[in-house]
Write a protein that holds these residues in place. Structure first.
Motif, PDB file in Angstrom:
ATOM      1  N   PHE A   1      33.489  27.021   0.448  1.00 24.50           N
ATOM      2  CA  PHE A   1      33.402  25.939   1.439  1.00 24.50           C
ATOM      3  C   PHE A   1      32.478  26.342   2.595  1.00 24.50           C
ATOM      4  O   PHE A   1      31.588  25.575   2.987  1.00 24.50           O
ATOM      5  CB  PHE A   1      34.808  25.618   1.970  1.00 24.50           C
ATOM      6  CG  PHE A   1      34.843  24.491   2.971  1.00 24.50           C
ATOM      7  CD1 PHE A   1      35.063  23.184   2.561  1.00 24.50           C
ATOM      8  CD2 PHE A   1      34.651  24.737   4.332  1.00 24.50           C
ATOM      9  CE1 PHE A   1      35.092  22.145   3.482  1.00 24.50           C
ATOM     10  CE2 PHE A   1      34.677  23.707   5.255  1.00 24.50           C
ATOM     11  CZ  PHE A   1      34.890  22.404   4.834  1.00 24.50           C
TER      12      PHE A   1
ATOM     13  N   CYS B   1      34.993  25.755 -11.461  1.00 19.25           N
ATOM     14  CA  CYS B   1      35.822  24.638 -11.024  1.00 19.25           C
ATOM     15  C   CYS B   1      36.927  24.361 -12.051  1.00 19.25           C
ATOM     16  O   CYS B   1      36.693  24.448 -13.258  1.00 19.25           O
ATOM     17  CB  CYS B   1      34.960  23.388 -10.839  1.00 19.25           C
ATOM     18  SG  CYS B   1      33.652  23.640  -9.627  1.00 19.25           S
TER      19      CYS B   1
ATOM     20  N   LEU C   1      32.123  18.346  -3.131  1.00 18.81           N
ATOM     21  CA  LEU C   1      33.030  18.843  -2.094  1.00 18.81           C
ATOM     22  C   LEU C   1      34.378  18.209  -2.398  1.00 18.81           C
ATOM     23  O   LEU C   1      34.490  16.992  -2.503  1.00 18.81           O
ATOM     24  CB  LEU C   1      32.533  18.432  -0.698  1.00 18.81           C
ATOM     25  CG  LEU C   1      33.476  18.749   0.469  1.00 18.81           C
ATOM     26  CD1 LEU C   1      33.693  20.251   0.596  1.00 18.81           C
ATOM     27  CD2 LEU C   1      32.934  18.204   1.775  1.00 18.81           C
ATOM     28  N   TYR C   2      35.397  19.050  -2.544  1.00 24.55           N
ATOM     29  CA  TYR C   2      36.672  18.532  -3.049  1.00 24.55           C
ATOM     30  C   TYR C   2      37.728  18.353  -1.983  1.00 24.55           C
ATOM     31  O   TYR C   2      38.682  17.603  -2.186  1.00 24.55           O
ATOM     32  CB  TYR C   2      37.195  19.442  -4.165  1.00 24.55           C
ATOM     33  CG  TYR C   2      36.249  19.486  -5.334  1.00 24.55           C
ATOM     34  CD1 TYR C   2      35.951  18.316  -6.023  1.00 24.55           C
ATOM     35  CD2 TYR C   2      35.610  20.656  -5.721  1.00 24.55           C
ATOM     36  CE1 TYR C   2      35.062  18.323  -7.079  1.00 24.55           C
ATOM     37  CE2 TYR C   2      34.719  20.676  -6.776  1.00 24.55           C
ATOM     38  CZ  TYR C   2      34.450  19.509  -7.456  1.00 24.55           C
ATOM     39  OH  TYR C   2      33.562  19.510  -8.482  1.00 24.55           O
ATOM     40  N   ALA C   3      37.604  19.054  -0.875  1.00 30.52           N
ATOM     41  CA  ALA C   3      38.626  18.925   0.170  1.00 30.52           C
ATOM     42  C   ALA C   3      38.060  19.385   1.494  1.00 30.52           C
ATOM     43  O   ALA C   3      37.104  20.165   1.542  1.00 30.52           O
ATOM     44  CB  ALA C   3      39.854  19.750  -0.189  1.00 30.52           C
ATOM     45  N   ARG C   4      38.676  18.878   2.582  1.00 29.97           N
ATOM     46  CA  ARG C   4      38.239  19.273   3.902  1.00 29.97           C
ATOM     47  C   ARG C   4      38.799  20.666   4.235  1.00 29.97           C
ATOM     48  O   ARG C   4      38.234  21.398   5.036  1.00 29.97           O
ATOM     49  CB  ARG C   4      38.735  18.247   4.936  1.00 29.97           C
ATOM     50  CG  ARG C   4      38.147  18.366   6.314  1.00 29.97           C
ATOM     51  CD  ARG C   4      38.969  19.215   7.245  1.00 29.97           C
ATOM     52  NE  ARG C   4      38.235  19.572   8.449  1.00 29.97           N
ATOM     53  CZ  ARG C   4      37.423  20.624   8.533  1.00 29.97           C
ATOM     54  NH1 ARG C   4      37.213  21.393   7.470  1.00 29.97           N
ATOM     55  NH2 ARG C   4      36.816  20.904   9.656  1.00 29.97           N
TER      56      ARG C   4
ATOM     57  N   THR D   1      33.051  13.925  -4.952  1.00 31.17           N
ATOM     58  CA  THR D   1      34.421  14.421  -4.905  1.00 31.17           C
ATOM     59  C   THR D   1      35.148  13.967  -6.154  1.00 31.17           C
ATOM     60  O   THR D   1      35.358  12.771  -6.353  1.00 31.17           O
ATOM     61  CB  THR D   1      35.156  13.878  -3.664  1.00 31.17           C
ATOM     62  OG1 THR D   1      34.402  14.247  -2.499  1.00 31.17           O
ATOM     63  CG2 THR D   1      36.550  14.462  -3.574  1.00 31.17           C
TER      64      THR D   1
ATOM     65  N   LEU E   1      39.479  14.199   4.096  1.00 33.03           N
ATOM     66  CA  LEU E   1      38.094  14.455   3.702  1.00 33.03           C
ATOM     67  C   LEU E   1      37.190  13.326   4.193  1.00 33.03           C
ATOM     68  O   LEU E   1      36.067  13.570   4.651  1.00 33.03           O
ATOM     69  CB  LEU E   1      38.006  14.602   2.181  1.00 33.03           C
ATOM     70  CG  LEU E   1      36.633  14.923   1.603  1.00 33.03           C
ATOM     71  CD1 LEU E   1      36.076  16.216   2.197  1.00 33.03           C
ATOM     72  CD2 LEU E   1      36.695  15.051   0.081  1.00 33.03           C
TER      73      LEU E   1
ATOM     74  N   HIS F   1      39.476  23.673  -1.132  1.00 32.02           N
ATOM     75  CA  HIS F   1      38.185  23.532  -1.813  1.00 32.02           C
ATOM     76  C   HIS F   1      37.866  24.804  -2.611  1.00 32.02           C
ATOM     77  O   HIS F   1      37.492  24.730  -3.786  1.00 32.02           O
ATOM     78  CB  HIS F   1      37.071  23.247  -0.815  1.00 32.02           C
ATOM     79  CG  HIS F   1      35.705  23.196  -1.435  1.00 32.02           C
ATOM     80  ND1 HIS F   1      35.214  22.086  -2.086  1.00 32.02           N
ATOM     81  CD2 HIS F   1      34.736  24.146  -1.544  1.00 32.02           C
ATOM     82  CE1 HIS F   1      34.004  22.345  -2.557  1.00 32.02           C
ATOM     83  NE2 HIS F   1      33.694  23.588  -2.238  1.00 32.02           N
ATOM     84  N   ASP F   2      38.046  25.951  -1.963  1.00 31.67           N
ATOM     85  CA  ASP F   2      37.762  27.223  -2.641  1.00 31.67           C
ATOM     86  C   ASP F   2      38.619  27.395  -3.886  1.00 31.67           C
ATOM     87  O   ASP F   2      38.155  27.896  -4.916  1.00 31.67           O
ATOM     88  CB  ASP F   2      38.001  28.403  -1.686  1.00 31.67           C
ATOM     89  CG  ASP F   2      36.952  28.463  -0.575  1.00 31.67           C
ATOM     90  OD1 ASP F   2      36.066  27.585  -0.557  1.00 31.67           O
ATOM     91  OD2 ASP F   2      37.022  29.383   0.264  1.00 31.67           O
TER      92      ASP F   2
ATOM     93  N   ASN G   1      43.906  17.247  -4.635  1.00 26.87           N
ATOM     94  CA  ASN G   1      43.165  16.734  -3.480  1.00 26.87           C
ATOM     95  C   ASN G   1      43.392  15.256  -3.217  1.00 26.87           C
ATOM     96  O   ASN G   1      42.847  14.702  -2.274  1.00 26.87           O
ATOM     97  CB  ASN G   1      41.670  17.045  -3.593  1.00 26.87           C
ATOM     98  CG  ASN G   1      40.971  16.258  -4.686  1.00 26.87           C
ATOM     99  OD1 ASN G   1      41.602  15.495  -5.413  1.00 26.87           O
ATOM    100  ND2 ASN G   1      39.673  16.446  -4.812  1.00 26.87           N
TER     101      ASN G   1
END
Lengths: 360, 205
Positions: free
Chosen positions: A209, A99, A191-194, A230, A243, A199-200, A236
């Motif tokens: 994701f 990350c 989880l960082y983004a929808r 998050t 999200l 996210h990846d 993000n």
């Protein structure tokens, strides 16, 4: 800041776990070591593994601590500090994600300390919640689940909070995780983004994701308790409302959603300028996400947000989340009425990022 | 034909002709063949979910409800109401009927159900990797050696030890400790335990 590692000299040649005691008590355990000497420099304890001389702390501050003694390293790690709600065990330093803001950058080597950590958990104070972190704990999923099963069976008063990237849960785990023992576990999963691509990108792993979604499906089939986490970064921030919609529609089974401010340590230290969001300047996306979550009955909270930097109507969501051993306040906090309820700052938070802090 | 077959389940799904207590029907749901334990969905999802957000803790002690019970209705304070809303989600349906309380007398409350607060753990909260340079204090070596020496002298005086009084726990000293522990019915560890210190009266107290 509270010291977690202290220099020590031990009689035993191999690592061992001990609970430090200043005097004998009714709940004596074979792993107890009792105080036998103290001076200005430190303390000496004696237990089944022999003498243990520790420097830099008084006996009163160590009473009840469960420590891991590493004779070859000449130190003790205070694994479970008595009276602290922020005890976390690090089961591995390996990780399969990278990350961008990682506060504890992974290492390639793994030192297996499961047996010692299990021994330590059995000595934990009654009713405590023990954190498990890494690295990625589920890289050693079998050992991890066994540790939880054995400890909760022996100590039903304990509970665990496991930080995991959710990349390793499989359909085959469902039956095992349905064991009521796992009701004592809260899985903290980032989880960082929808948007899967974003996210990846943030976690540094292609397909993360999609794999996380699979794991979440297995976990919900297991009746697992999940806290979604998050961390806020510049990439993000604007995506937070999206999200929130994903969380409230697809992840309704979550127990909580934690929106967390960045920690100035690890990778985030060198990338601070590219990552850090000054939320007091642009709170709108966060507010929108919180509103949406509240509207849909999803308990969302703000972690690591000093209260004075959050608009008043959202202030009650700002938890005093920073662990005791790395929390500090700045000078202007001295006269603040809400200091006790406030998370404060990370010990290593840059002073430049505390501008605008004012007493409430 | 087909129409009638689907009519009954549709009515049931719409809530007609079904016992009013929804819980009475949920346990009959099953996950099907992939479920080895034949556990019902209800069983799986209810399983010991003890966690409540810290803010909701006050909710567990039903103190606020006592005022409802005493019949002084209409005193819903706005703040307590928000906590209801956030913790129970959308369960405020139109069909809600307050439970009938029979005895207004205070009853001994049951022991509070344990509620686990959400931990505030951070990534990286754990013990950080050991620092390379620990402060060099000599106190530990001094304290350590002085106790070992006192133990050596005491063991020598009692005839268990013949080695040097050097403050080092070597093989000869370990053997002496073992012999002493055996003779005194102490746990035989070959280490300087608190029992050994007590038996030799070496402890600083």
């Amino acid at each position: 800041m509270i010291e977690l590692t202290l220099p020590a000299l031990a009689e035993a040649p191999l690592p061992f776990v001990a609970r430090l005691r200043t005097r004998r008590q009714d709940d004596a355990h074979r792993d107890d070591a009792f105080l036998c000497d103290e001076d200005d420099a430190g303390v000496t304890f004696a237990g089944a593994h022999g003498l243990l001389a520790i420097d830099g702390m008084a006996s009163a501050a160590l009473d009840g601590d469960v420590v891991l003694v590493q004779p070859d390293g000449g130190r003790v790690e205070r694994l479970l500090r008595a009276g602290s709600p922020h005890n976390t065990l690090l089961v591995t330093e390996r990780c399969d994600q990278l990350c961008v803001m990682c506060s504890q950058p992974p290492k390639k080597t793994h030192i297996d300390r499961f047996a010692l950590l299990e021994q330590a958990c059995l000595l934990a104070e009654a009713d405590s919640v023990i954190g498990i972190s890494g690295g990625e704990p589920t890289l050693y999923k079998g050992q991890l689940l066994s540790l939880i099963e054995r400890i909760v069976a022996a100590r039903p008063d304990l509970a665990f909070h496991v930080l995991t990237n959710g990349q390793h849960f499989e359909a085959a785990d469902v039956a095992r995780l349905r064991n009521p023992l796992f009701a004592h576990v809260l899985w903290g999963i980032p989880l960082y983004a929808r948007d899967p691509g974003l996210h990846d990108l943030i976690v540094g792993k292609t397909g993360a994701f999609a794999r996380l979604e699979q794991s979440l499906a297995h976990l919900v089939m297991s009746g697992a308790r999940i806290e979604l986490r998050t961390v806020l970064v510049q990439d993000n921030l604007a995506e937070l409302p999206a999200l929130a919609r994903y969380v409230t529609t697809r992840l309704r089974f979550l127990h909580a959603w934690s929106i967390m401010q960045l920690e100035h340590v690890g990778f985030a230290r060198n990338r601070w300028a590219q990552l850090y969001v000054n939320h007091s300047r642009d709170f709108a996306p966060i507010a929108a996400a919180l509103d949406h979550a509240k509207l849909h009955g999803m308990p969302a909270r703000l972690f690591n947000f000093p209260r004075c930097t959050v608009p008043e109507q959202y202030r009650y969501l700002a938890a005093a989340s920073i662990s005791d051993w790395k929390r500090r306040y700045v000078e202007t906090c001295g006269s603040c009425r809400e200091r006790e309820a406030c998370t404060g700052f990370f010990e290593w938070h840059p002073d430049a990022a505390t501008a605008g802090v004012h007493p409430l | 034909m087909k129409r009638t077959r689907f009519l009954i389940p549709s009515l049931v799904a719409a809530g007609f002709g079904v016992p009013t207590d929804a819980l009475a029907t949920t346990p009959q749901l099953s996950l099907g063949n992939d479920d080895p334990n034949k556990a019902t969905l209800f069983d799986i999802f209810k399983q010991g979910h003890l966690v409540t957000l810290a803010e909701h803790r006050s909710h567990s002690s039903h103190r606020s409800h006592s005022s409802h019970r005493s019949g002084s209705g209409g005193h819903y304070s706005h703040t307590s109401h928000t906590s209801h809303r956030s913790s129970t989600g959308g369960s405020y349906g139109g069909s809600y009927t307050p439970p009938a309380y029979e005895a207004p007398e205070p009853v001994t409350p049951p022991p509070p159900r344990r509620i686990l607060p959400l931990r505030s753990a951070q990534p990286g909260e754990a013990t950080p990797p050991p620092a390379d340079a620990l402060p060099t204090l000599s106190g530990r070596t001094e304290r350590f050696k002085s106790i070992v020496k006192r133990v050596q002298i005491a063991l020598l005086a009692q005839g268990y030890y013949q080695g040097a009084i050097d403050g080092i726990v070597g093989p000869g000293m370990r053997a002496a400790i073992r012999k002493f522990q055996g003779a005194r019915d102490l746990p035989v560890t070959g280490t300087i335990t608190s029992e050994v210190l007590d038996a030799l009266r070496v402890s600083s107290e």
